[in-house]
Motif scaffolding. Structure first.
Motif, short mmCIF file in Angstrom:
data_model
loop_
_atom_site.label_atom_id
_atom_site.label_comp_id
_atom_site.label_asym_id
_atom_site.label_seq_id
_atom_site.Cartn_x
_atom_site.Cartn_y
_atom_site.Cartn_z
N PRO A 186 0.81 -1.22 0.00
CA PRO A 186 0.00 0.00 0.00
C PRO A 186 0.84 1.27 0.00
O PRO A 186 0.45 2.28 -0.59
CB PRO A 186 -0.85 -0.12 1.27
N SER A 187 2.02 1.22 0.64
CA SER A 187 2.91 2.39 0.60
C SER A 187 3.32 2.70 -0.83
O SER A 187 3.39 3.88 -1.22
CB SER A 187 4.16 2.13 1.46
N LEU A 188 3.58 1.66 -1.61
CA LEU A 188 3.96 1.87 -3.01
C LEU A 188 2.82 2.48 -3.81
O LEU A 188 3.07 3.30 -4.71
CB LEU A 188 4.39 0.53 -3.64
N VAL A 189 1.59 2.10 -3.51
CA VAL A 189 0.43 2.71 -4.18
C VAL A 189 0.43 4.22 -3.93
O VAL A 189 0.32 5.03 -4.86
CB VAL A 189 -0.89 2.08 -3.71
N PHE A 190 0.56 4.60 -2.66
CA PHE A 190 0.53 6.03 -2.30
C PHE A 190 1.71 6.79 -2.89
O PHE A 190 1.56 7.91 -3.40
CB PHE A 190 0.52 6.19 -0.78
N GLY A 217 2.41 11.87 -9.32
CA GLY A 217 1.53 12.61 -10.22
C GLY A 217 0.58 13.51 -9.45
O GLY A 217 0.94 14.06 -8.41
N HIS A 218 -0.63 13.61 -9.97
CA HIS A 218 -1.63 14.49 -9.36
C HIS A 218 -2.98 13.76 -9.31
O HIS A 218 -3.85 13.98 -10.17
CB HIS A 218 -1.76 15.79 -10.16
N GLY A 232 -2.68 8.40 -10.24
CA GLY A 232 -2.00 9.69 -10.19
C GLY A 232 -2.00 10.40 -11.53
O GLY A 232 -1.42 11.48 -11.65
N ASP A 233 -2.65 9.77 -12.52
CA ASP A 233 -2.79 10.35 -13.86
C ASP A 233 -1.44 10.62 -14.52
O ASP A 233 -1.26 11.63 -15.20
CB ASP A 233 -3.63 11.63 -13.80
N LEU A 234 -0.49 9.72 -14.31
CA LEU A 234 0.81 9.86 -14.96
C LEU A 234 0.71 9.48 -16.43
O LEU A 234 -0.11 8.63 -16.81
CB LEU A 234 1.84 8.96 -14.27
N LEU A 242 13.73 5.36 -11.73
CA LEU A 242 13.25 6.60 -11.12
C LEU A 242 13.78 7.85 -11.83
O LEU A 242 13.29 8.96 -11.57
CB LEU A 242 13.64 6.64 -9.64
N GLN A 243 14.75 7.67 -12.71
CA GLN A 243 15.28 8.82 -13.45
C GLN A 243 14.24 9.40 -14.40
O GLN A 243 14.40 10.52 -14.90
CB GLN A 243 16.54 8.42 -14.23
N ALA A 244 13.18 8.66 -14.64
CA ALA A 244 12.10 9.16 -15.51
C ALA A 244 11.26 10.23 -14.82
O ALA A 244 10.43 10.88 -15.48
CB ALA A 244 11.19 8.00 -15.93
N PHE A 245 11.49 10.44 -13.51
CA PHE A 245 10.65 11.35 -12.74
C PHE A 245 11.45 12.53 -12.20
O PHE A 245 12.63 12.40 -11.87
CB PHE A 245 10.00 10.59 -11.57
N ALA A 246 10.77 13.67 -12.12
CA ALA A 246 11.40 14.87 -11.56
C ALA A 246 11.69 14.65 -10.08
O ALA A 246 10.97 13.91 -9.40
CB ALA A 246 10.47 16.07 -11.74
N PRO A 247 12.74 15.28 -9.56
CA PRO A 247 13.04 15.14 -8.12
C PRO A 247 11.85 15.57 -7.26
O PRO A 247 11.18 16.57 -7.56
CB PRO A 247 14.23 16.10 -7.93
#
Length: 291
Positions: free
Chosen positions: A24-28, A34-35, A162-164, A267-272
């Protein structure tokens, strides 16, 4: 736990027994990249994943004949095999029901496929018991189905909610899968290395059930042992002692760390962000944990 334990008590016990709540932590955390427009749906997905995970634990414990889980008597020990099967089935259904309330077809499709894959993985594990000569690829196939697919599903669900964009959804799904591979290898090492108090289940239980994992596979090829493991594979306590002192432990951790490195690369695909930092920290945690 008393013999008068009810089914309701049992269902509450396994959810209250603690555990890492990694899925569940990974889900959150994935949703937080995202948003998410509906946090209620993120909560539903996290709960659904945890129900499904606990269903697999109940059935695994029954198949393995494990007497304890997280320091408590397992459900089948307290109530018997048939109630354990029913409670596990109820948890699967509860997870599916929660997901259906979200109403996302891609999540529903992935989750049903994930449960099928987990069940197939259980069959693979049963049919490969005491096969000490299995290959690394065969071992990877088992742990991917046993653990990695559900972690990948966890991050996928969070990312979708998260609508990514699709490339990021797939990147974080790969992250979850790779994290799951690292997690399970480290878990297999702990079955030899940690105390029963630390892991909450009998040490060496995998070996007693005939489940061949990476530390033993690598220890069997440790030239310093000169084949002595093969001669005593039925002496579980002695095998655990020898594997603990073999190069199989350090080599297994190296495999786990390699999967962790591959996960961090995704994770490099994502902004810090704080969420990305937390996901990165998990890649170190799963290898360094003691329970």
């Amino acid at each position: 736990m008393t013999a008068t334990m009810t089914g309701t008590d049992a269902m509450e016990q396994i959810l209250d027994a603690g555990g890492k709540r990694l899925r569940p932590s990974l889900v959150f955390l994935a949703a937080g990249l995202g948003h998410p427009s509906r946090m209620d749906d993120v909560h539903r997905a996290a709960m659904a994943i945890e129900f499904i995970h606990n269903a697999t634990l109940i059935h695994d414990d029954l198949i393995d004949g494990a007497p304890t889980r997280r320091g408590l008597r397992t459900i089948h020990e307290s109530l018997g095999a048939n109630p354990a099967i029913i409670i596990g089935d109820y948890y699967f259904a509860k997870g599916a029901n929660l997901m259906s309330q979200i109403g996302n077809t891609s999540i529903d499709a992935l989750l049903s496929q994930t449960v099928m894959t987990i069940c197939f993985g259980e069959m693979l594990q049963l049919t490969s018991q005491r096969r000490y000569d299995q290959t690394l690829d065969e071992y990877y196939a088992k742990i991917e189905r046993k653990t990695a697919v559900l972690l990948g599903a966890s991050t996928f669900c969070g990312a979708v909610l998260g609508d990514l964009p699709e490339p990021e959804v797939q990147a974080i799904r790969r992250f979850g899968r790779l994290l799951g591979m690292s997690f399970q290898i480290a878990d297999d090492v702990l079955d030899y290395l940690a105390s029963e108090e630390e892991v909450g289940k009998p040490v060496g239980n995998d070996l007693k059930q005939g489940t061949v994992t990476l530390p033993l596979m690598l220890a069997r090829h440790d030239p310093s042992l000169d084949g002595q493991l093969d001669a005593i594979l039925a002496d579980y306590a002695e095998v655990v002692r020898i594997v603990r002192g073999s190069r199989g432990i350090d080599e297994s951790y190296e495999y786990a760390r390699t999967f962790g490195e591959k996960a961090r690369a995704e994770l490099q695909a994502f902004a810090p962000s704080a969420h990305r930092d937390a996901l990165e920290s998990l890649t170190y945690y799963v290898v360094g944990r003691r329970n």
